[in-house]
Write an enzyme that holds these catalytic residues in place. Structure first.
Site, mmCIF file in Angstrom:
data_model
loop_
_atom_site.group_PDB
_atom_site.id
_atom_site.type_symbol
_atom_site.label_atom_id
_atom_site.label_comp_id
_atom_site.label_asym_id
_atom_site.label_seq_id
_atom_site.Cartn_x
_atom_site.Cartn_y
_atom_site.Cartn_z
ATOM 1 N N HIS A 12 0.869 -1.175 0.000
ATOM 2 C CA HIS A 12 0.000 0.000 0.000
ATOM 3 C C HIS A 12 0.913 1.234 0.000
ATOM 4 O O HIS A 12 2.023 1.173 0.540
ATOM 5 C CB HIS A 12 -0.832 -0.059 1.285
ATOM 6 N N GLN A 16 -4.748 -5.022 7.145
ATOM 7 C CA GLN A 16 -5.809 -5.911 6.664
ATOM 8 C C GLN A 16 -5.858 -7.247 7.415
ATOM 9 O O GLN A 16 -6.636 -8.122 7.045
ATOM 10 C CB GLN A 16 -5.642 -6.184 5.156
ATOM 11 N N CYS A 70 -4.741 2.622 -3.590
ATOM 12 C CA CYS A 70 -3.422 3.031 -3.060
ATOM 13 C C CYS A 70 -2.367 1.967 -3.344
ATOM 14 O O CYS A 70 -1.503 1.684 -2.496
ATOM 15 C CB CYS A 70 -3.482 3.330 -1.566
ATOM 16 N N ASP A 86 2.908 -4.598 8.079
ATOM 17 C CA ASP A 86 1.711 -3.785 7.903
ATOM 18 C C ASP A 86 0.520 -4.726 8.101
ATOM 19 O O ASP A 86 0.209 -5.550 7.238
ATOM 20 C CB ASP A 86 1.738 -3.184 6.490
ATOM 21 N N LYS A 126 -10.333 -0.307 10.704
ATOM 22 C CA LYS A 126 -10.541 -1.490 9.857
ATOM 23 C C LYS A 126 -10.892 -2.712 10.703
ATOM 24 O O LYS A 126 -10.914 -3.842 10.215
ATOM 25 C CB LYS A 126 -9.282 -1.773 9.033
HETATM 26 C C1 LIG Z 1 -2.501 -2.838 3.550
HETATM 27 C C2 LIG Z 1 -2.801 -1.448 4.002
HETATM 28 N N1 LIG Z 1 -1.838 -0.715 4.546
HETATM 29 C C3 LIG Z 1 -2.044 0.533 4.999
HETATM 30 C C4 LIG Z 1 -3.277 1.123 4.898
HETATM 31 C C5 LIG Z 1 -3.474 2.505 5.414
HETATM 32 O O1 LIG Z 1 -4.340 2.510 6.498
HETATM 33 P P1 LIG Z 1 -4.827 3.873 7.158
HETATM 34 O O2 LIG Z 1 -5.362 4.707 6.025
HETATM 35 O O3 LIG Z 1 -5.876 3.453 8.110
HETATM 36 O O4 LIG Z 1 -3.655 4.494 7.812
HETATM 37 C C6 LIG Z 1 -4.320 0.415 4.317
HETATM 38 C C7 LIG Z 1 -5.639 1.047 4.149
HETATM 39 O O5 LIG Z 1 -6.370 0.778 3.232
HETATM 40 C C8 LIG Z 1 -4.078 -0.906 3.867
HETATM 41 O O6 LIG Z 1 -5.045 -1.631 3.318
#
Ligand SMILES: Cc1ncc(COP(=O)(O)O)c(C=O)c1O
Length: 399
Positions: A116, A196, A357, A193, A219
């Site tokens: 992401h 998810q 993203c 990370d 999430k």
């Molecule tokens: C795999 C992953 N990493 C990071 C993020 C970023 O999360 P946040 O916008 O809650 O900081 C997301 C959000 O969609 C994600 O799916």
């Protein structure tokens, strides 16, 4: 359980809502909304600074939430949990504070092609500032990581290996423990990370063997703006402060300051107290269901959906055909993902269309983006049937 989520019981554009945008954010159960309401109605005050009853209660609840997060992630101590606004802020904290001190010119930061932007852009900024290099583990055609390249990529020059647990576009579940063990063998620090995965499956930082782990509360049923960074005690201790301000200092003169120990060293200013309390309530709620049960339900829905997608003509679904998270990105031949997503919305079906993203990953698969359906424990196979009917209608409409 659906009764805990009144938002799901509504019509959108004259049709019953089907909410399949859970990878973007999940809905919040009554228990979480009630925890916020109760906090604001009875206990609201600033934390760590007030010598009065409400401040003591707020502080107690805020620190109890930290302990709850630590327990949820299997951390050894609550001091290893830094409250942040979510995954993005957690990763930026590591990149700027830890990376700013420990990454040097010429060092390598190893990432993967499926990250992401939150786990890519902060490292690009750091690499540019310091003169470090970025390397990427490639993604195979089936959406899994090209692990056969790992020995070549994971050399002693690698200072940090940061990768996602579950891909937000492909649904790929990466072998985190194996990747962390390989990174450790060359002396690299690891960051997972877990945006998810934290709300979808058992995640235990000791069993995974990671140094840092980032996740977002929103999430996993908690309020937006809540989340945390797990950092192994020894590494957090060695990390300098990030944001400066109130609450993170021991003493301040006009010229110089000394700083608290982790985690408070990394929490300058008034934190999201209600968010942390809501996050603890969400954890209680999720543990009431059981993370293994959630993972099992995810797997059932995903395999049910994949079986039914097979009946739809001209549909491409990048990502693993075997085990995957509750995320299905798909492309309908000749139809832009935004058009398909809008078509679905007109029928009450909330999907997400775009690059999610994940621009480099979309480029890797030669796609402008995908339409994404992502499920959670409150979703049902009847809702998937409804999605398939709508997509069948879309096939006819766009033809
Ligand atoms: C795999 C992953 N990493 C990071 C993020 C970023 O999360 P946040 O916008 O809650 O900081 C997301 C959000 O969609 C994600 O799916």
């Amino acid at each position: 359980m659906r009764e805990d989520f009144p938002i799901l019981d509504q019509n959108v554009h004259g049709h019953p809502l089907v909410y399949f945008d859970n990878a973007a954010t999940t809905q919040k159960p009554r228990a979480v909304v009630e925890a916020l309401r109760s906090y604001y109605e009875h206990d609201n005050a600033n934390v760590h600074r007030g010598l009065h009853e409400l401040s003591s209660r707020a502080t107690e609840a805020y620190e109890a939430a930290r302990a709850r997060v630590a327990q949820y992630l299997g951390a050894t101590s609550a001091d290893e949990i830094v409250f942040t606004r979510g995954t993005t802020e957690s990763i930026n904290l590591v990149a700027q504070a830890w990376g700013g001190k420990f990454v040097r010119a010429g060092d390598v930061i190893l990432l993967t092609e499926m990250e992401h932007h939150s786990n890519l852009v902060p490292w690009q900024i750091l690499a540019e500032r310091i003169g470090a290099r970025l390397r990427f583990v490639p993604v195979r055609d089936d959406g899994t990581l090209g692990l056969e390249r790992l020995d070549q990529l994971l050399t002693p020059e690698v200072k940090l290996f940061a990768f996602t647990h579950v891909s937000n576009s492909l649904g790929t579940i990466n072998p985190v423990a194996e990747l962390c063990a390989k990174a450790r063998a060359v002396g690299a620090v690891t960051l997972v990370d877990a945006a998810q995965s934290a709300g979808h499956m058992p995640v235990n930082v000791v069993e995974l063997g990671c140094d840092f782990l980032a996740f977002s509360g929103h999430k996993m049923c908690a309020p937006t703006g809540s989340g945390a960074l797990y950092g192994r005690a020894e590494i957090l201790d060695a990390t300098p402060p990030w944001h400066g301000g109130g609450e993170m200092i021991v003493s301040v003169t006009l010229e110089k300051s000394s700083f608290k120990k982790p985690p408070h060293r990394f929490e300058a200013g008034t934190p999201n107290i209600a968010g942390a309390i809501g996050l603890a309530a969400a954890i209680d709620y999720l543990e009431g269901i059981g993370r293994s049960a959630i993972a099992e339900h995810d797997a059932q829905l995903t395999s049910y959906a994949l079986d039914h997608f097979a009946d739809l003509p001209g549909m491409r679904i990048p990502g693993p055909s075997g085990e995957r998270g509750a995320i299905l990105g798909f492309v309908m031949e000749g139809v832009h993902p935004h058009d398909l997503t809008t078509f679905a919305d007109q029928r009450g079906l909330a999907l997400r269309g775009g690059h999610h993203c994940n621009q480099p990953l979309m480029r890797r698969f030669g796609l402008p983006g995908t339409t994404r359906a992502s499920f959670y424990f409150y979703n049902t196979t009847a809702e998937i049937d409804r999605m398939i009917d709508i997509l069948r209608e879309a096939v006819r409409f766009f033809a």
